[in-house]
Design an enzyme around this catalytic site. Sequence first.
Site, PDB file in Angstrom:
ATOM      1  N   SER A  11      -7.014  -0.507  -8.830  1.00 62.03           N
ATOM      2  CA  SER A  11      -7.702   0.607  -8.170  1.00 62.03           C
ATOM      3  C   SER A  11      -6.979   1.886  -8.547  1.00 62.03           C
ATOM      4  O   SER A  11      -5.802   2.066  -8.209  1.00 62.03           O
ATOM      5  CB  SER A  11      -7.672   0.445  -6.654  1.00 62.03           C
ATOM      6  OG  SER A  11      -7.934   1.711  -6.057  1.00 62.03           O
ATOM      7  N   HIS A  36     -11.378  -0.609 -10.697  1.00 63.12           N
ATOM      8  CA  HIS A  36     -11.979  -0.395  -9.377  1.00 63.12           C
ATOM      9  C   HIS A  36     -11.852   1.078  -8.985  1.00 63.12           C
ATOM     10  O   HIS A  36     -10.761   1.648  -9.040  1.00 63.12           O
ATOM     11  CB  HIS A  36     -11.224  -1.285  -8.376  1.00 63.12           C
ATOM     12  CG  HIS A  36     -11.746  -1.288  -6.991  1.00 63.12           C
ATOM     13  ND1 HIS A  36     -12.773  -2.118  -6.573  1.00 63.12           N
ATOM     14  CD2 HIS A  36     -11.378  -0.577  -5.896  1.00 63.12           C
ATOM     15  CE1 HIS A  36     -13.001  -1.919  -5.286  1.00 63.12           C
ATOM     16  NE2 HIS A  36     -12.173  -0.981  -4.848  1.00 63.12           N
ATOM     17  N   ASP A  38     -12.506   3.871  -5.986  1.00 68.31           N
ATOM     18  CA  ASP A  38     -12.695   3.992  -4.532  1.00 68.31           C
ATOM     19  C   ASP A  38     -13.248   5.357  -4.168  1.00 68.31           C
ATOM     20  O   ASP A  38     -12.574   6.374  -4.341  1.00 68.31           O
ATOM     21  CB  ASP A  38     -11.341   3.799  -3.829  1.00 68.31           C
ATOM     22  CG  ASP A  38     -10.929   2.347  -3.819  1.00 68.31           C
ATOM     23  OD1 ASP A  38     -11.741   1.520  -3.388  1.00 68.31           O
ATOM     24  OD2 ASP A  38      -9.807   2.043  -4.260  1.00 68.31           O
ATOM     25  N   MET A  40     -14.502   7.821  -1.279  1.00 64.48           N
ATOM     26  CA  MET A  40     -14.369   8.054   0.176  1.00 64.48           C
ATOM     27  C   MET A  40     -14.898   9.437   0.524  1.00 64.48           C
ATOM     28  O   MET A  40     -14.603  10.414  -0.174  1.00 64.48           O
ATOM     29  CB  MET A  40     -12.903   7.975   0.578  1.00 64.48           C
ATOM     30  CG  MET A  40     -12.228   6.685   0.167  1.00 64.48           C
ATOM     31  SD  MET A  40     -10.482   6.722   0.579  1.00 64.48           S
ATOM     32  CE  MET A  40      -9.975   5.114  -0.040  1.00 64.48           C
ATOM     33  N   HIS A  70     -16.668   1.266  -5.571  1.00 66.37           N
ATOM     34  CA  HIS A  70     -16.681   0.867  -4.157  1.00 66.37           C
ATOM     35  C   HIS A  70     -16.979   2.097  -3.317  1.00 66.37           C
ATOM     36  O   HIS A  70     -16.135   2.977  -3.182  1.00 66.37           O
ATOM     37  CB  HIS A  70     -15.291   0.269  -3.848  1.00 66.37           C
ATOM     38  CG  HIS A  70     -15.051  -0.067  -2.420  1.00 66.37           C
ATOM     39  ND1 HIS A  70     -13.781  -0.347  -1.928  1.00 66.37           N
ATOM     40  CD2 HIS A  70     -15.885  -0.182  -1.353  1.00 66.37           C
ATOM     41  CE1 HIS A  70     -13.865  -0.613  -0.642  1.00 66.37           C
ATOM     42  NE2 HIS A  70     -15.125  -0.511  -0.267  1.00 66.37           N
ATOM     43  N   MET A  72     -17.286   3.952  -0.082  1.00 67.46           N
ATOM     44  CA  MET A  72     -16.933   3.996   1.347  1.00 67.46           C
ATOM     45  C   MET A  72     -17.508   5.296   1.884  1.00 67.46           C
ATOM     46  O   MET A  72     -16.765   6.240   2.201  1.00 67.46           O
ATOM     47  CB  MET A  72     -15.407   3.944   1.505  1.00 67.46           C
ATOM     48  CG  MET A  72     -14.837   2.577   1.218  1.00 67.46           C
ATOM     49  SD  MET A  72     -13.072   2.617   0.874  1.00 67.46           S
ATOM     50  CE  MET A  72     -13.115   2.938  -0.873  1.00 67.46           C
ATOM     51  N   MET A 141     -12.731  -6.656   2.773  1.00 61.47           N
ATOM     52  CA  MET A 141     -11.636  -5.687   2.925  1.00 61.47           C
ATOM     53  C   MET A 141     -10.495  -6.363   3.669  1.00 61.47           C
ATOM     54  O   MET A 141     -10.686  -6.904   4.761  1.00 61.47           O
ATOM     55  CB  MET A 141     -12.094  -4.455   3.718  1.00 61.47           C
ATOM     56  CG  MET A 141     -13.023  -3.524   2.991  1.00 61.47           C
ATOM     57  SD  MET A 141     -12.429  -2.959   1.381  1.00 61.47           S
ATOM     58  CE  MET A 141     -10.890  -2.148   1.798  1.00 61.47           C
ATOM     59  N   GLY A 148      -4.817   3.789   0.410  1.00 64.07           N
ATOM     60  CA  GLY A 148      -4.068   2.798  -0.342  1.00 64.07           C
ATOM     61  C   GLY A 148      -2.740   2.553   0.367  1.00 64.07           C
ATOM     62  O   GLY A 148      -2.376   3.266   1.297  1.00 64.07           O
ATOM     63  N   GLY A 149      -2.055   1.513  -0.066  1.00 60.06           N
ATOM     64  CA  GLY A 149      -0.694   1.277   0.409  1.00 60.06           C
ATOM     65  C   GLY A 149      -0.562   0.705   1.810  1.00 60.06           C
ATOM     66  O   GLY A 149       0.513   0.734   2.398  1.00 60.06           O
ATOM     67  N   ASP A 179      -9.773  -6.684  -1.331  1.00 63.32           N
ATOM     68  CA  ASP A 179      -9.324  -5.312  -1.577  1.00 63.32           C
ATOM     69  C   ASP A 179      -8.457  -4.827  -0.419  1.00 63.32           C
ATOM     70  O   ASP A 179      -8.922  -4.752   0.715  1.00 63.32           O
ATOM     71  CB  ASP A 179     -10.572  -4.436  -1.727  1.00 63.32           C
ATOM     72  CG  ASP A 179     -10.271  -2.991  -2.077  1.00 63.32           C
ATOM     73  OD1 ASP A 179      -9.112  -2.653  -2.327  1.00 63.32           O
ATOM     74  OD2 ASP A 179     -11.235  -2.199  -2.093  1.00 63.32           O
ATOM     75  N   GLY A 180      -7.206  -4.488  -0.754  1.00 68.85           N
ATOM     76  CA  GLY A 180      -6.302  -3.900   0.236  1.00 68.85           C
ATOM     77  C   GLY A 180      -5.046  -4.719   0.441  1.00 68.85           C
ATOM     78  O   GLY A 180      -5.110  -5.881   0.831  1.00 68.85           O
ATOM     79  N   GLY A 181      -3.919  -4.126   0.088  1.00 69.00           N
ATOM     80  CA  GLY A 181      -2.633  -4.794   0.325  1.00 69.00           C
ATOM     81  C   GLY A 181      -2.392  -6.005  -0.557  1.00 69.00           C
ATOM     82  O   GLY A 181      -1.579  -6.872  -0.224  1.00 69.00           O
ATOM     83  N   GLY A 201      -4.078  -1.652  -5.962  1.00 68.49           N
ATOM     84  CA  GLY A 201      -3.791  -0.246  -6.209  1.00 68.49           C
ATOM     85  C   GLY A 201      -2.299  -0.016  -6.321  1.00 68.49           C
ATOM     86  O   GLY A 201      -1.729   0.037  -7.427  1.00 68.49           O
ATOM     87  N   SER A 202      -1.627   0.056  -5.162  1.00 65.26           N
ATOM     88  CA  SER A 202      -0.188   0.347  -5.160  1.00 65.26           C
ATOM     89  C   SER A 202       0.597  -0.658  -5.977  1.00 65.26           C
ATOM     90  O   SER A 202       1.539  -0.284  -6.684  1.00 65.26           O
ATOM     91  CB  SER A 202       0.345   0.323  -3.726  1.00 65.26           C
ATOM     92  OG  SER A 202      -0.474   1.097  -2.912  1.00 65.26           O
TER      93      SER A 202
HETATM   94  C1  DX5 Z   1      -8.848   1.081   0.476  1.00 64.79           C
HETATM   95  C2  DX5 Z   1      -9.408   0.951  -0.928  1.00 64.79           C
HETATM   96  C3  DX5 Z   1      -8.574   0.103  -1.805  1.00 64.79           C
HETATM   97  C4  DX5 Z   1      -7.200   0.632  -2.040  1.00 64.79           C
HETATM   98  C5  DX5 Z   1      -6.301  -0.505  -2.363  1.00 64.79           C
HETATM   99  O1  DX5 Z   1      -9.726   1.786   1.254  1.00 64.79           O
HETATM  100  O2  DX5 Z   1     -10.691   0.386  -0.908  1.00 64.79           O
HETATM  101  O3  DX5 Z   1      -9.210  -0.187  -3.037  1.00 64.79           O
HETATM  102  O4  DX5 Z   1      -7.149   1.584  -3.051  1.00 64.79           O
HETATM  103  O5  DX5 Z   1      -5.024  -0.019  -2.417  1.00 64.79           O
HETATM  104  P1  DX5 Z   1      -3.742  -0.918  -2.187  1.00 64.79           P
HETATM  105  O6  DX5 Z   1      -3.791  -1.990  -3.222  1.00 64.79           O
HETATM  106  O7  DX5 Z   1      -2.630   0.053  -2.363  1.00 64.79           O
HETATM  107  O8  DX5 Z   1      -3.847  -1.476  -0.791  1.00 64.79           O
HETATM  108 ZN    ZN Z   2     -11.701  -0.380  -2.871  1.00 58.55          ZN
END
Ligand code: DX5
Ligand code: ZN
Length: 229
Positions: A11, A36, A38, A40, A70, A72, A141, A148-149, A179-181, A201-202
């Site tokens: 991401s 990916h 994101d 928002m 994605h 959001m 999710m 992120g993070g 997706d996430g963490g 992502g991170s």
């Molecule tokens: C969160 C996003 C994720 C995010 C993931 O709202 O949809 O795609 O970037 O980031 P990490 O991998 O850092 O949790």
């Molecule tokens: Zn995402």
Amino acid sequence: MNFNLPVLAPSILAADFSELGDQIQQCLDSGIQWIHCDIMDGHFVPNISYGPAIVETVRHIAPDAFLDVHLMIENPDQYIEDFSDAGADLISVHYEACTHLHRTIQNIHQHGCMTGVVINPATIVELLRPILPDVDLALIMSVNPGFGGQSFIESSIEKVRKLAQIRNDLNLNFLIEIDGGVGLKNAAKLTSAGTDILVAGSSVFKTDDIPARIAELQKKALTGTDHVV
Ligand code: DX5
Ligand code: ZN
């Protein structure tokens, strides 16, 4: 496009945007085929990220990559054309953001993109049953979307298992994405539960050595499947 599953999907939200081209290139050189993005809007989630112009930039940097967008955002129908024109291969929308989910999914199809549906951590997997025959991907999710993070919510693994079971029961073949963490600690558990696409992502970008990290993550992801020797 054919993929060897499981797929690791960086991401770019966690990338250094002053070096976006270079960081994406490092991913591609490390074998990444799926990126990916994101999106928002500051309404559906409490953060604003970027819009179609950045997706178009990613498309220029990575003409052959699969772009997974994605959304959001509220009123996703209003922006599907923009993201399709920007070069999205797949657009996913939140179950929680769509009053007429089936219509929105058809709208994405009509714009020539693959379709995905996403659920937040507090939404149960069973609610997806009616739409699953119409989507190419279902995304669970594993954090509350917006940033992120964040820390991985452990109960998401059980949701993946349940979704994989439903896929099997209904004899469907949509992809399961998380997706996430996602990182080195949980990648193997996730693929062994049935995850096909790991968004990270991170764990990909917040390191000094992106290629080394991608290799480690891919190795972990494979150990969760039967493909490893
Ligand atoms: C969160 C996003 C994720 C995010 C993931 O709202 O949809 O795609 O970037 O980031 P990490 O991998 O850092 O949790
Ligand atoms: Zn995402």
